[in-house]
Design a protein around this motif. Structure first.
Motif, PDB file in Angstrom:
ATOM      1  N   THR A 108      50.064  69.220  48.949  1.00  0.00           N
ATOM      2  CA  THR A 108      49.055  70.198  49.364  1.00  0.00           C
ATOM      3  C   THR A 108      48.417  70.861  48.148  1.00  0.00           C
ATOM      4  OG1 THR A 108      50.251  70.623  51.431  1.00  0.00           O
ATOM      5  CG2 THR A 108      48.649  72.276  50.725  1.00  0.00           C
ATOM      6  N   ALA A 156      39.985  69.282  53.822  1.00  0.00           N
ATOM      7  CA  ALA A 156      40.586  69.481  55.145  1.00  0.00           C
ATOM      8  C   ALA A 156      41.023  68.153  55.753  1.00  0.00           C
ATOM      9  CB  ALA A 156      39.586  70.190  56.064  1.00  0.00           C
ATOM     10  N   ALA A 157      40.179  67.124  55.616  1.00  0.00           N
ATOM     11  CA  ALA A 157      40.535  65.798  56.131  1.00  0.00           C
ATOM     12  C   ALA A 157      41.762  65.253  55.419  1.00  0.00           C
ATOM     13  CB  ALA A 157      39.360  64.839  55.966  1.00  0.00           C
ATOM     14  N   PHE A 209      44.832  66.964  56.749  1.00  0.00           N
ATOM     15  CA  PHE A 209      45.094  66.472  58.108  1.00  0.00           C
ATOM     16  C   PHE A 209      45.800  65.114  58.052  1.00  0.00           C
ATOM     17  CE2 PHE A 209      43.700  63.942  61.784  1.00  0.00           C
ATOM     18  CZ  PHE A 209      44.209  64.725  62.822  1.00  0.00           C
ATOM     19  N   TRP A 219      48.414  56.905  57.835  1.00  0.00           N
ATOM     20  CA  TRP A 219      47.544  58.075  57.779  1.00  0.00           C
ATOM     21  C   TRP A 219      47.448  58.633  56.362  1.00  0.00           C
ATOM     22  CZ3 TRP A 219      44.066  60.263  60.910  1.00  0.00           C
ATOM     23  CH2 TRP A 219      44.069  59.913  62.254  1.00  0.00           C
ATOM     24  N   TYR A 234      44.667  60.953  53.394  1.00  0.00           N
ATOM     25  CA  TYR A 234      45.016  61.904  52.331  1.00  0.00           C
ATOM     26  C   TYR A 234      44.525  61.392  50.985  1.00  0.00           C
ATOM     27  CZ  TYR A 234      47.714  64.450  48.853  1.00  0.00           C
ATOM     28  OH  TYR A 234      48.064  65.185  47.753  1.00  0.00           O
ATOM     29  N   VAL A 280      49.532  65.546  57.163  1.00  0.00           N
ATOM     30  CA  VAL A 280      50.373  65.953  58.292  1.00  0.00           C
ATOM     31  C   VAL A 280      50.586  64.790  59.262  1.00  0.00           C
ATOM     32  CG1 VAL A 280      50.516  67.495  60.295  1.00  0.00           C
ATOM     33  CG2 VAL A 280      49.735  68.374  58.082  1.00  0.00           C
ATOM     34  N   LYS A 281      49.518  64.061  59.553  1.00  0.00           N
ATOM     35  CA  LYS A 281      49.628  62.936  60.489  1.00  0.00           C
ATOM     36  C   LYS A 281      50.539  61.834  59.945  1.00  0.00           C
ATOM     37  CE  LYS A 281      47.568  61.981  63.778  1.00  0.00           C
ATOM     38  NZ  LYS A 281      47.965  62.009  65.218  1.00  0.00           N
TER      39      LYS A 281
END
Length: 253
Positions: free
Chosen positions: A72, A180-181, A184, A196, A200, A187-188
């Protein structure tokens, strides 16, 4: 849409536990949960998150939280450092390089060892990748006009396409959406298919690319350009893009 107890238990298990342990827990609790009311389950078993937390190994979960924090930070720290009221000088370019290489490398290694691959490639991945690539193409278009000193064409694009925003404002919007994408996708990748992580990786690359060009616009002086001044910038953008595309290909495995 309100999710049932088993759906929320599945999400909690995937978040708190490694994939193999999560699958075992869901298999064990499926028979317990089936045909019983929410109130009865909460009274006898507890809430989904509470139930899974009791089964999680604190050391393994803390390790995941550390990985999550680092990945992050790779997205957020460069974004925070582009604030107009703070001058970080050349430090931010080094931070961007570390964030890009560290974020791509760590996400590939971690999810390859601690993630699962489930069937066909989710449609959501394809949609988000297309949007991120579109954003990167927009940055490359603007960079090409600036580095090529095509000021008339740049003004035309600014007036016809991004009239409600300034040039810097449009770039700020783009890198926030890419960031933001990217988060997301992070996390996915934990909650479902490890592929996923490609969102990132490419989102992080797009964010760093946009920030790099944004820094040029924020600090450049249009007086006294020397021949070939644009080459280091083009090389930097090409390296960032190629790293992102390479990481994208590996992430789909």
């Amino acid at each position: 849409m309100r999710w049932d107890y088993l759906s929320r238990l599945s999400l909690a298990a995937r978040w708190y536990l490694p994939p193999a342990e999560a699958a075992e827990v869901l298999e064990d609790y499926r028979e317990i949960v089936e045909g019983r009311s929410e109130e009865e389950l909460r009274r006898e078993v507890g809430g989904p998150s509470e139930t899974v937390r009791r089964l999680a190994q604190p050391k393994a979960y803390r390790r995941w939280l550390k990985i999550l924090a680092v990945l992050t930070a790779c997205v957020l720290v460069p974004m925070v450092m582009t604030r107009d009221d703070v001058y970080w000088g050349p430090i931010i370019r080094q931070v961007c390089a570390l964030a890009l290489c560290g974020g791509i490398g760590l996400s590939l290694l971690w999810f390859q060892r601690n993630g699962t691959r489930e069937g066909r490639l989710p449609r959501g991945i394809v949609i988000l990748l297309a949007l991120i690539l579109l954003g990167m193409a927009w940055v490359w278009l603007l960079a090409g006009l600036v580095l090529g000193e095509s000021w008339e064409r740049l003004n035309l694009v600014a007036e016809s396409v991004i009239a409600p925003l300034t040039l810097n404002g449009s770039l700020t919007l783009v890198f926030f959406l890419m960031g933001a994408a990217s988060l997301f996708g992070l996390v996915k990748a934990r909650l479902s298919d490890r592929r996923w992580r490609v969102v990132y990786v490419l989102g992080l690359s797009g964010t760093i690319l946009t920030i790099s060009f944004y820094l040029l616009l924020s600090s450049m002086n249009f007086d006294g350009f020397t021949p070939g001044w644009w080459r280091p910038h083009v090389i930097r953008y090409i390296v960032i893009t190629l790293l992102g595309l390479l990481g994208t290909g590996v992430s789909l495995c």
